[in-house]
Design a protein around this motif. Structure first.
Motif, mmCIF file in Angstrom:
data_model
loop_
_atom_site.group_PDB
_atom_site.id
_atom_site.type_symbol
_atom_site.label_atom_id
_atom_site.label_comp_id
_atom_site.label_asym_id
_atom_site.label_seq_id
_atom_site.Cartn_x
_atom_site.Cartn_y
_atom_site.Cartn_z
ATOM 1 N N LEU A 3 0.851 -1.186 0.000
ATOM 2 C CA LEU A 3 0.000 0.000 0.000
ATOM 3 C C LEU A 3 0.884 1.231 0.000
ATOM 4 O O LEU A 3 1.544 1.541 0.997
ATOM 5 C CB LEU A 3 -0.911 0.013 1.231
ATOM 6 C CG LEU A 3 -1.925 -1.120 1.369
ATOM 7 C CD1 LEU A 3 -2.660 -1.027 2.703
ATOM 8 C CD2 LEU A 3 -2.928 -1.102 0.220
ATOM 9 N N LYS A 4 0.913 1.933 -1.116
ATOM 10 C CA LYS A 4 1.714 3.149 -1.224
ATOM 11 C C LYS A 4 1.018 4.253 -0.431
ATOM 12 O O LYS A 4 -0.110 4.631 -0.755
ATOM 13 C CB LYS A 4 1.857 3.534 -2.695
ATOM 14 C CG LYS A 4 2.929 4.542 -2.996
ATOM 15 C CD LYS A 4 3.085 4.702 -4.499
ATOM 16 C CE LYS A 4 4.168 5.704 -4.840
ATOM 17 N NZ LYS A 4 4.287 5.877 -6.313
ATOM 18 N N SER A 5 1.687 4.774 0.593
ATOM 19 C CA SER A 5 0.994 5.611 1.587
ATOM 20 C C SER A 5 1.795 6.848 1.967
ATOM 21 O O SER A 5 3.019 6.894 1.805
ATOM 22 C CB SER A 5 0.731 4.794 2.865
ATOM 23 O OG SER A 5 0.163 3.546 2.576
ATOM 24 N N ILE A 6 1.069 7.843 2.495
ATOM 25 C CA ILE A 6 1.707 9.004 3.113
ATOM 26 C C ILE A 6 1.040 9.258 4.469
ATOM 27 O O ILE A 6 -0.085 8.799 4.716
ATOM 28 C CB ILE A 6 1.619 10.285 2.243
ATOM 29 C CG1 ILE A 6 0.158 10.718 2.038
ATOM 30 C CG2 ILE A 6 2.342 10.101 0.927
ATOM 31 C CD1 ILE A 6 0.009 12.107 1.419
ATOM 32 N N ILE A 7 1.750 9.997 5.316
ATOM 33 C CA ILE A 7 1.223 10.410 6.618
ATOM 34 C C ILE A 7 1.110 11.925 6.616
ATOM 35 O O ILE A 7 2.095 12.627 6.332
ATOM 36 C CB ILE A 7 2.150 9.957 7.763
ATOM 37 C CG1 ILE A 7 2.256 8.426 7.803
ATOM 38 C CG2 ILE A 7 1.652 10.499 9.104
ATOM 39 C CD1 ILE A 7 3.316 7.917 8.770
ATOM 40 N N VAL A 32 5.777 6.634 1.526
ATOM 41 C CA VAL A 32 6.552 7.336 0.500
ATOM 42 C C VAL A 32 6.703 8.827 0.803
ATOM 43 O O VAL A 32 7.367 9.540 0.054
ATOM 44 C CB VAL A 32 5.922 7.144 -0.894
ATOM 45 C CG1 VAL A 32 5.928 5.673 -1.282
ATOM 46 C CG2 VAL A 32 4.503 7.712 -0.951
ATOM 47 N N GLY A 33 6.092 9.291 1.898
ATOM 48 C CA GLY A 33 6.224 10.701 2.230
ATOM 49 C C GLY A 33 5.484 11.060 3.504
ATOM 50 O O GLY A 33 4.604 10.336 3.955
ATOM 51 N N ASN A 48 2.168 11.637 -6.175
ATOM 52 C CA ASN A 48 2.220 10.184 -6.065
ATOM 53 C C ASN A 48 0.878 9.547 -6.397
ATOM 54 O O ASN A 48 -0.171 10.137 -6.170
ATOM 55 C CB ASN A 48 2.605 9.776 -4.630
ATOM 56 C CG ASN A 48 3.998 10.229 -4.240
ATOM 57 O OD1 ASN A 48 4.989 9.606 -4.582
ATOM 58 N ND2 ASN A 48 4.063 11.353 -3.513
ATOM 59 N N ASP A 49 0.950 8.352 -6.927
ATOM 60 C CA ASP A 49 -0.255 7.544 -7.151
ATOM 61 C C ASP A 49 -0.440 6.701 -5.895
ATOM 62 O O ASP A 49 0.140 5.627 -5.752
ATOM 63 C CB ASP A 49 -0.070 6.660 -8.376
ATOM 64 C CG ASP A 49 -1.313 5.853 -8.706
ATOM 65 O OD1 ASP A 49 -2.394 6.190 -8.176
ATOM 66 O OD2 ASP A 49 -1.206 4.875 -9.463
#
Length: 244
Positions: A3-7, A32-33, A48-49
């Protein structure tokens, strides 16, 4: 699946705690960020996707709902992480996947991530299928997967399908070609109740676009666009059965 994720969280300590929990207990989450406010969060979302956003509600110069309004069309899942329970209904109206209260419970965090993982796996499974529409109001169509969803094709517009190893090339009446990561046998099966005949190990043709048949051991067909396709001897009777 990953799961490509950010916080998005304004408190550095809270970001660090959440990140450490995710690394230790939710290894399928790829961070990723990180963002400390809605402007930074918006920039990361646009760059980002993403599959998932962990989103604090209250931040300087706006809140989580302001961020989602700025994003517009949301194609990721959202897990709200907040110390305030009064936003739960608003989060639900914003189609939140989960609502985590601070201090974060590890069990609840794992449950939230598992829930999102299940959603994304089902989405991906659906997106990777070639679907035949079954509604009486949407007849004679199939869908083919694309990176951002799927495209609907009218089977009447398909001239023929050609095998390309584990892929299939679909040739259309508008001179366009689609490449799909499915075998020709797959298309033969899903189109078996339509006007398609497997005339060769490499070809599936729409008999409605056959303009001429040329005799021979197997013979060949000339399609409406002038394309000639060889017919194997073992498939000849299947083709001719359409014209009895």
């Amino acid at each position: 699946m990953k799961l490509k994720s950010i916080i998005v969280e304004d408190e550095a300590n809270s970001r660090e705690i959440l990140k450490n929990y995710l690394i230790k207990y939710c290894p399928n989450v790829e961070i990723v960020g990180e963002a400390a406010n809605i402007d930074e969060g918006l920039a990361l979302i646009r760059q980002n996707d993403l599959d998932l956003v962990f989103l604090d509600v209250e931040m300087p110069f706006g809140n989580a709902f302001d961020l989602l309004d700025k994003v517009g069309s949301v194609n990721f899942e959202t897990i709200f992480v907040t110390a305030y329970n009064q936003y739960a209904l608003e989060a639900l109206n914003a189609h939140a996947s989960y609502y985590l209260m601070k201090p974060i419970s590890i069990d609840e965090l794992i449950k939230a991530v598992d829930y999102v993982t299940d959603i994304k796996e089902k989405e991906n499974a659906l997106a990777n299928q070639v679907l035949v529409t079954k509604s009486q109001f949407v007849d004679g169509k199939i869908t083919i997967p694309q990176q951002d969803g799927f495209e609907v094709l009218d089977t009447a517009d398909i001239l023929y399908c050609k095998a390309d190893d584990n892929y299939t090339e679909i040739y259309l009446s508008n001179n366009k070609k689609k490449l799909v990561s499915k075998t020709l046998k797959y298309f033969e099966d899903i189109l078996k109740n339509s006007s398609f005949a497997r005339v060769h190990k490499s070809y599936l043709v729409n008999v409605n676009h056959v303009a001429k048949y040329k005799k021979g051991k197997g013979g060949s067909v000339i399609l409406s666009n002038g394309k000639e396709v060889m017919v194997s001897a073992s498939k000849k009777s299947e083709l001719l059965s359409f014209y009895k």
